[in-house]
Design a protein around this motif. Structure first.
Motif, PDB file in Angstrom:
ATOM      1  N   GLN A   1       3.613   6.230  55.402  1.00 20.07           N
ATOM      2  CA  GLN A   1       4.757   5.506  54.858  1.00 20.07           C
ATOM      3  C   GLN A   1       5.980   5.671  55.752  1.00 20.07           C
ATOM      4  O   GLN A   1       6.716   4.703  55.996  1.00 20.07           O
ATOM      5  N   ARG A   2       6.209   6.885  56.256  1.00 19.63           N
ATOM      6  CA  ARG A   2       7.332   7.081  57.190  1.00 19.63           C
ATOM      7  C   ARG A   2       7.122   6.245  58.451  1.00 19.63           C
ATOM      8  O   ARG A   2       8.047   5.618  58.957  1.00 19.63           O
ATOM      9  N   ASP A   3       5.901   6.253  58.941  1.00 23.35           N
ATOM     10  CA  ASP A   3       5.599   5.490  60.154  1.00 23.35           C
ATOM     11  C   ASP A   3       5.844   3.998  59.948  1.00 23.35           C
ATOM     12  O   ASP A   3       6.239   3.291  60.886  1.00 23.35           O
ATOM     13  N   THR A   4       5.605   3.513  58.740  1.00 24.08           N
ATOM     14  CA  THR A   4       5.738   2.084  58.484  1.00 24.08           C
ATOM     15  C   THR A   4       7.150   1.588  58.763  1.00 24.08           C
ATOM     16  O   THR A   4       7.341   0.433  59.182  1.00 24.08           O
ATOM     17  N   ALA A   5       8.145   2.430  58.569  1.00 21.69           N
ATOM     18  CA  ALA A   5       9.515   2.027  58.911  1.00 21.69           C
ATOM     19  C   ALA A   5       9.605   1.655  60.387  1.00 21.69           C
ATOM     20  O   ALA A   5      10.225   0.644  60.756  1.00 21.69           O
ATOM     21  N   ALA A   6       8.968   2.449  61.239  1.00 19.87           N
ATOM     22  CA  ALA A   6       8.969   2.160  62.669  1.00 19.87           C
ATOM     23  C   ALA A   6       8.110   0.944  62.990  1.00 19.87           C
ATOM     24  O   ALA A   6       8.426   0.173  63.907  1.00 19.87           O
ATOM     25  N   PHE A   7       7.024   0.746  62.235  1.00 17.56           N
ATOM     26  CA  PHE A   7       6.180  -0.423  62.465  1.00 17.56           C
ATOM     27  C   PHE A   7       6.945  -1.710  62.141  1.00 17.56           C
ATOM     28  O   PHE A   7       6.850  -2.703  62.874  1.00 17.56           O
ATOM     29  N   VAL A   8       7.687  -1.690  61.049  1.00 18.72           N
ATOM     30  CA  VAL A   8       8.489  -2.855  60.681  1.00 18.72           C
ATOM     31  C   VAL A   8       9.540  -3.139  61.755  1.00 18.72           C
ATOM     32  O   VAL A   8       9.762  -4.299  62.148  1.00 18.72           O
ATOM     33  N   GLU A   9      10.169  -2.090  62.258  1.00 17.64           N
ATOM     34  CA  GLU A   9      11.170  -2.271  63.318  1.00 17.64           C
ATOM     35  C   GLU A   9      10.535  -2.864  64.564  1.00 17.64           C
ATOM     36  O   GLU A   9      11.136  -3.710  65.248  1.00 17.64           O
ATOM     37  N   ALA A  10       9.312  -2.438  64.881  1.00 15.16           N
ATOM     38  CA  ALA A  10       8.621  -2.973  66.062  1.00 15.16           C
ATOM     39  C   ALA A  10       8.348  -4.463  65.899  1.00 15.16           C
ATOM     40  O   ALA A  10       8.505  -5.245  66.855  1.00 15.16           O
ATOM     41  N   LEU A  11       7.944  -4.873  64.714  1.00 17.76           N
ATOM     42  CA  LEU A  11       7.727  -6.305  64.473  1.00 17.76           C
ATOM     43  C   LEU A  11       9.037  -7.080  64.568  1.00 17.76           C
ATOM     44  O   LEU A  11       9.085  -8.163  65.153  1.00 17.76           O
ATOM     45  N   ASP A  12      10.089  -6.519  64.004  1.00 17.09           N
ATOM     46  CA  ASP A  12      11.392  -7.185  64.085  1.00 17.09           C
ATOM     47  C   ASP A  12      11.820  -7.356  65.543  1.00 17.09           C
ATOM     48  O   ASP A  12      12.307  -8.417  65.946  1.00 17.09           O
ATOM     49  N   SER A  13      11.635  -6.302  66.341  1.00 17.25           N
ATOM     50  CA  SER A  13      12.021  -6.362  67.752  1.00 17.25           C
ATOM     51  C   SER A  13      11.195  -7.382  68.528  1.00 17.25           C
ATOM     52  O   SER A  13      11.663  -7.957  69.514  1.00 17.25           O
ATOM     53  N   ALA A  14       9.952  -7.601  68.072  1.00 18.75           N
ATOM     54  CA  ALA A  14       9.079  -8.548  68.755  1.00 18.75           C
ATOM     55  C   ALA A  14       9.337  -9.988  68.332  1.00 18.75           C
ATOM     56  O   ALA A  14       8.751 -10.914  68.905  1.00 18.75           O
ATOM     57  N   GLY A  15      10.190 -10.186  67.334  1.00 16.08           N
ATOM     58  CA  GLY A  15      10.542 -11.543  66.934  1.00 16.08           C
ATOM     59  C   GLY A  15      10.104 -11.959  65.555  1.00 16.08           C
ATOM     60  O   GLY A  15      10.314 -13.105  65.160  1.00 16.08           O
ATOM     61  N   ALA A  16       9.483 -11.031  64.796  1.00 17.16           N
ATOM     62  CA  ALA A  16       9.105 -11.384  63.422  1.00 17.16           C
ATOM     63  C   ALA A  16      10.351 -11.548  62.564  1.00 17.16           C
ATOM     64  O   ALA A  16      11.333 -10.823  62.737  1.00 17.16           O
ATOM     65  N   ARG A  17      10.288 -12.479  61.651  1.00 14.74           N
ATOM     66  CA  ARG A  17      11.412 -12.727  60.752  1.00 14.74           C
ATOM     67  C   ARG A  17      10.885 -12.909  59.337  1.00 14.74           C
ATOM     68  O   ARG A  17       9.756 -13.348  59.131  1.00 14.74           O
ATOM     69  N   GLY A  18      11.708 -12.580  58.389  1.00 12.59           N
ATOM     70  CA  GLY A  18      11.332 -12.825  57.008  1.00 12.59           C
ATOM     71  C   GLY A  18      10.337 -11.814  56.476  1.00 12.59           C
ATOM     72  O   GLY A  18      10.257 -10.677  56.943  1.00 12.59           O
ATOM     73  N   PRO A  19       9.543 -12.221  55.488  1.00 10.52           N
ATOM     74  CA  PRO A  19       8.640 -11.290  54.821  1.00 10.52           C
ATOM     75  C   PRO A  19       7.525 -10.812  55.743  1.00 10.52           C
ATOM     76  O   PRO A  19       7.152 -11.489  56.700  1.00 10.52           O
ATOM     77  N   ILE A  20       6.994  -9.654  55.416  1.00 11.59           N
ATOM     78  CA  ILE A  20       5.921  -9.034  56.186  1.00 11.59           C
ATOM     79  C   ILE A  20       4.712  -8.859  55.284  1.00 11.59           C
ATOM     80  O   ILE A  20       4.841  -8.584  54.089  1.00 11.59           O
ATOM     81  N   GLY A  21       3.528  -9.015  55.866  1.00 10.39           N
ATOM     82  CA  GLY A  21       2.289  -8.755  55.161  1.00 10.39           C
ATOM     83  C   GLY A  21       1.619  -7.509  55.707  1.00 10.39           C
ATOM     84  O   GLY A  21       1.819  -7.135  56.864  1.00 10.39           O
ATOM     85  N   THR A  22       0.841  -6.854  54.880  1.00 10.04           N
ATOM     86  CA  THR A  22       0.034  -5.721  55.316  1.00 10.04           C
ATOM     87  C   THR A  22      -1.405  -5.950  54.887  1.00 10.04           C
ATOM     88  O   THR A  22      -1.675  -6.548  53.838  1.00 10.04           O
ATOM     89  N   VAL A  23      -2.329  -5.478  55.712  1.00  9.20           N
ATOM     90  CA  VAL A  23      -3.743  -5.508  55.355  1.00  9.20           C
ATOM     91  C   VAL A  23      -4.390  -4.252  55.924  1.00  9.20           C
ATOM     92  O   VAL A  23      -4.107  -3.859  57.051  1.00  9.20           O
ATOM     93  N   GLY A  24      -5.218  -3.612  55.112  1.00  4.05           N
ATOM     94  CA  GLY A  24      -5.865  -2.384  55.547  1.00  4.05           C
ATOM     95  C   GLY A  24      -7.336  -2.385  55.205  1.00  4.05           C
ATOM     96  O   GLY A  24      -7.776  -3.002  54.226  1.00  4.05           O
ATOM     97  N   TYR A  25      -8.094  -1.674  56.046  1.00  2.89           N
ATOM     98  CA  TYR A  25      -9.538  -1.575  55.887  1.00  2.89           C
ATOM     99  C   TYR A  25      -9.929  -0.102  55.758  1.00  2.89           C
ATOM    100  O   TYR A  25      -9.420   0.742  56.479  1.00  2.89           O
ATOM    101  N   CYS A  26     -10.825   0.174  54.834  1.00  2.00           N
ATOM    102  CA  CYS A  26     -11.298   1.545  54.615  1.00  2.00           C
ATOM    103  C   CYS A  26     -10.106   2.460  54.357  1.00  2.00           C
ATOM    104  O   CYS A  26      -9.349   2.223  53.431  1.00  2.00           O
TER     105      CYS A  26
END
Length: 243
Positions: A99-124
């Motif tokens: 969960q702490r890491d996810t804050a950095a993951f969201v920032e990475a997407l924002d820096s790459a140009g993502a805008r608006g809502p975010i989706g997550t998908v996980g396996y196993c």
């Protein structure tokens, strides 16, 4: 689909990640891996999802363990040495850490140009992390999906069922019909928790599928079941992120 290898600085170190897609794609997606590490099979899945117009991030969730693998998904848990290594890394990476890491993951997407809502998908093992990410970041994560995720309604404070009241996203859970890590009683508890929390959700049982069926390098991979998973995921993200 274009892949960029990037490094993401978190509170606990640096996580390597693959970023798929080009330019500002609007919606970002975080793909939470299974236990065997970033590898070609996950790259292919992320590339396919990016082909739908998403900017897809596949971070290494086990980076705290240092260099490892990737492991052979068909044999890693059947061999004593690799099973021990994997279990140690998984148990050493808590839900709170992800969960702490996810804050950095969201920032990475924002820096790459993502805008608006975010989706997550996980396996196993990533399934619970994808749902818990939605609980930790309800203001950004609008859609959270789990496929053959384990322990989603374990009797622990860090299970997605325990955190259901914090989720504002729409939720989709694709359940392996044969899965000791998520037995029917847990499915019932998760459904009750999500309903009580008034979370818009679907829990779907993939009859006859085994834990790992949707990931192409697993020994129990099922091509028809995997295509069904892709149809569900594409529709789910299309409605929840773009609807």
């Amino acid at each position: 689909m274009t892949k960029s290898n990037i490094e993401i600085r978190t509170r606990d170190g640096v996580a390597k990640a693959g970023l798929f897609g080009t330019g500002p794609n609007g919606c970002g997606v975080i793909l939470y891996m299974d236990a065997f590490g970033p590898r070609a099979a996950l790259d292919a899945m992320a590339s396919r999802l990016a082909g739908q117009g998403y900017l897809v991030l596949v971070p290494d969730l086990l980076y705290r363990s240092g260099p490892y693998g990737p492991y052979d998904a068909k044999t890693a848990f059947s061999e004593e040495k690799t099973r021990g290594e994997l279990m140690a890394m998984i148990s050493g990476t808590t839900q709170a850490m992800s969960q702490r890491d996810t804050a950095a993951f969201v920032e990475a997407l924002d820096s790459a140009g993502a805008r608006g809502p975010i989706g997550t998908v996980g396996y196993c093992m990533g399934g619970a992390r994808a749902l818990n990410a939605a609980a930790a970041f309800p203001e950004r994560i609008a859609a959270a999906a789990s496929f053959h995720g384990g322990h989603l309604a374990a009797d622990t404070p860090d299970s997605p069922a325990s955190n259901a009241a914090k989720i504002k996203a729409r939720v989709y859970v694709g359940v392996a019909g044969i899965d000791q890590s998520f037995p029917p009683e847990q499915s019932g508890r998760l459904a009750e928790a999500l309903r009580r929390a008034e979370v818009d959700h679907i829990i779907e049982n993939y009859v006859g599928m085994r834990h790992g069926w949707a990931v192409p390098d697993h020994g129990v991979f099922d091509a028809d079941g995997a295509e069904r998973h892709w149809r569900r995921l594409t529709t789910f993200f299309g409605e929840a992120l773009r609807g």
